[in-house]
Design a protein around this motif. Structure first.
Motif, mmCIF file in Angstrom:
data_model
loop_
_atom_site.group_PDB
_atom_site.id
_atom_site.type_symbol
_atom_site.label_atom_id
_atom_site.label_comp_id
_atom_site.label_asym_id
_atom_site.label_seq_id
_atom_site.Cartn_x
_atom_site.Cartn_y
_atom_site.Cartn_z
ATOM 1 N N VAL A 132 0.934 -1.358 -0.295
ATOM 2 C CA VAL A 132 -0.057 0.126 0.109
ATOM 3 C C VAL A 132 0.579 1.174 0.168
ATOM 4 C CG1 VAL A 132 -1.336 1.809 1.194
ATOM 5 C CG2 VAL A 132 -1.981 -0.828 1.171
ATOM 6 N N GLU A 133 1.701 1.409 0.415
ATOM 7 C CA GLU A 133 2.522 2.555 1.033
ATOM 8 C C GLU A 133 3.655 2.694 -0.863
ATOM 9 O OE1 GLU A 133 4.992 2.073 4.453
ATOM 10 O OE2 GLU A 133 3.141 2.127 5.799
ATOM 11 N N HIS A 134 4.048 1.301 -1.257
ATOM 12 C CA HIS A 134 5.101 1.712 -2.199
ATOM 13 C C HIS A 134 4.030 2.287 -3.256
ATOM 14 C CE1 HIS A 134 7.539 1.287 -5.627
ATOM 15 N NE2 HIS A 134 6.819 0.527 -5.130
ATOM 16 N N HIS A 135 2.811 1.842 -3.281
ATOM 17 C CA HIS A 135 2.083 2.109 -4.536
ATOM 18 C C HIS A 135 1.298 3.000 -4.358
ATOM 19 C CE1 HIS A 135 -1.766 2.090 -6.786
ATOM 20 N NE2 HIS A 135 -2.541 2.351 -6.149
ATOM 21 N N GLU A 136 0.996 3.737 -3.093
ATOM 22 C CA GLU A 136 1.207 5.400 -2.776
ATOM 23 C C GLU A 136 1.962 6.096 -2.689
ATOM 24 O OE1 GLU A 136 -1.770 8.509 0.559
ATOM 25 O OE2 GLU A 136 -0.770 6.212 0.983
ATOM 26 N N GLU A 137 3.331 5.257 -2.587
ATOM 27 C CA GLU A 137 4.737 6.877 -3.004
ATOM 28 C C GLU A 137 4.769 6.902 -4.339
ATOM 29 O OE1 GLU A 137 8.847 6.576 -1.344
ATOM 30 O OE2 GLU A 137 7.861 5.062 -0.906
ATOM 31 N N GLU A 138 4.058 6.032 -4.844
ATOM 32 C CA GLU A 138 4.414 5.350 -6.915
ATOM 33 C C GLU A 138 3.473 6.607 -7.275
ATOM 34 O OE1 GLU A 138 4.064 1.696 -8.282
ATOM 35 O OE2 GLU A 138 6.337 1.666 -8.956
ATOM 36 N N GLY A 139 2.956 7.062 -7.160
ATOM 37 C CA GLY A 139 1.324 8.035 -7.652
ATOM 38 C C GLY A 139 1.213 8.739 -6.939
ATOM 39 N N SER A 217 -9.196 2.256 0.895
ATOM 40 C CA SER A 217 -9.663 0.934 1.079
ATOM 41 C C SER A 217 -9.353 -0.321 0.983
ATOM 42 C CB SER A 217 -10.825 0.741 -0.199
ATOM 43 O OG SER A 217 -9.459 0.812 -1.817
ATOM 44 N N ARG A 218 -7.722 0.181 0.860
ATOM 45 C CA ARG A 218 -6.548 -1.048 1.162
ATOM 46 C C ARG A 218 -6.454 -1.164 2.472
ATOM 47 N NH1 ARG A 218 -2.187 -1.351 -3.889
ATOM 48 N NH2 ARG A 218 -4.059 -1.893 -5.920
ATOM 49 N N THR A 219 -6.752 -0.369 3.344
ATOM 50 C CA THR A 219 -6.468 -0.438 4.559
ATOM 51 C C THR A 219 -7.229 -1.226 5.466
ATOM 52 O OG1 THR A 219 -4.873 1.699 4.610
ATOM 53 C CG2 THR A 219 -5.996 0.864 7.042
ATOM 54 N N MET A 220 -8.496 -1.132 4.290
ATOM 55 C CA MET A 220 -10.176 -1.909 5.310
ATOM 56 C C MET A 220 -9.484 -3.094 4.981
ATOM 57 S SD MET A 220 -13.941 -1.181 4.803
ATOM 58 C CE MET A 220 -13.954 -1.499 2.787
ATOM 59 N N ILE A 221 -9.034 -3.359 3.743
ATOM 60 C CA ILE A 221 -9.240 -4.962 3.138
ATOM 61 C C ILE A 221 -7.759 -5.526 4.396
ATOM 62 C CG2 ILE A 221 -8.065 -6.610 1.234
ATOM 63 C CD1 ILE A 221 -9.691 -4.253 -0.398
#
Length: 256
Positions: A132-139, A217-221
């Protein structure tokens, strides 16, 4: 499709063109190819100098997130996790393997696969959290390219204005060429300021908002899958997951 993004672009362009028409101006007077090339070309070039090419290309690809970002069905996610929790509670965690083919979200599918493989719940949490962190950082890095464009465009617009004025000064003896040079000078400034404040900076902020929404949403998952792996009671799990929903969308028990 994000209607707000499309509507915002239409309103912005419509207001500018409409205002120009109300003042008695013509659309052709603000359509200057030379000014457009100077501002957009200069801005794109500056962004390419600042960022590696893969980052620039990712920023272009991130436009789809701002314009037609995926609709996140939080209630659907909760229902799926609770269904999986009920299956695992009755048949064991290995029974979830048969449900993998029905899971469309790659992120959730990866989490369920980790659980089926017997991964420790703490490790599942860490692995998914890192993703999640990596995806958000890339975005965010991609969004910053648009922020940079919003910073460069007005300055390049001023540069275009100066170039236009230089052209005017060179042709003072020929009045027939003065109009075109002055038009390029002012229109370049309009393009630079307009592109920055109507498109580049708003798009950057919309992309960041969408990324935050995806991360939520991913944190919820993650919380749901970890609770599932730990054998939490589905009812307790539901209470926990519905805490992510807006107050009006929770069950009656949750609202009280």
């Amino acid at each position: 499709m994000d209607i707000a993004t499309i509507l915002g672009i239409v309103i912005a362009l419509g207001s500018i063109i409409g205002g120009q028409a109300l003042e008695g101006g013509h659309l052709s007077s603000i359509l200057q190819l030379t000014a457009f090339i100077i501002v957009m070309g200069g801005t794109i070039g500056a962004c390419c100098v600042q960022n590696p090419l893969p980052v620039v290309l990712k920023a272009v690809g991130s436009l789809s997130l701002a314009i037609s970002g995926p609709h996140i069905d939080h209630k659907g996610i909760i229902k799926l996790i609770l269904d999986l929790a009920n299956v695992s509670r009755k048949q064991g965690l290995l029974a979830l393997e048969g449900k993998l083919k029905d899971i469309k979200d790659p992120f959730m599918k990866k989490g369920v696969q980790l659980i089926v493989d017997g991964t420790d719940p703490k490790a599942v949490h860490e692995i998914l959290e890192i993703e999640v962190e990596h995806h958000e950082e890339e975005g965010v890095i991609a969004a910053k390219v648009w922020e940079a464009a919003g910073g460069y465009a007005p300055t390049v617009g001023i540069l275009g204005a100066v170039l236009g004025l230089i052209h005017v000064m060179e042709n003072l003896a020929d009045p027939s060429k003065l109009g075109g040079g002055i038009a390029v000078a002012f229109v370049a400034t309009v393009y630079g300021v307009g592109a920055a404040n109507l498109f580049f900076l708003p798009l950057a902020n919309k992309i960041k908002y969408k990324l935050k929404e995806e991360a939520g949403s991913r944190t919820m998952i993650i919380i749901g899958l970890v609770g599932l792996a730990q054998g939490e009671n589905p009812r307790l799990l539901q209470e926990k997951l519905e805490s992510f929903l807006p107050h009006g969308e929770r069950t009656k028990e949750q609202k009280k």
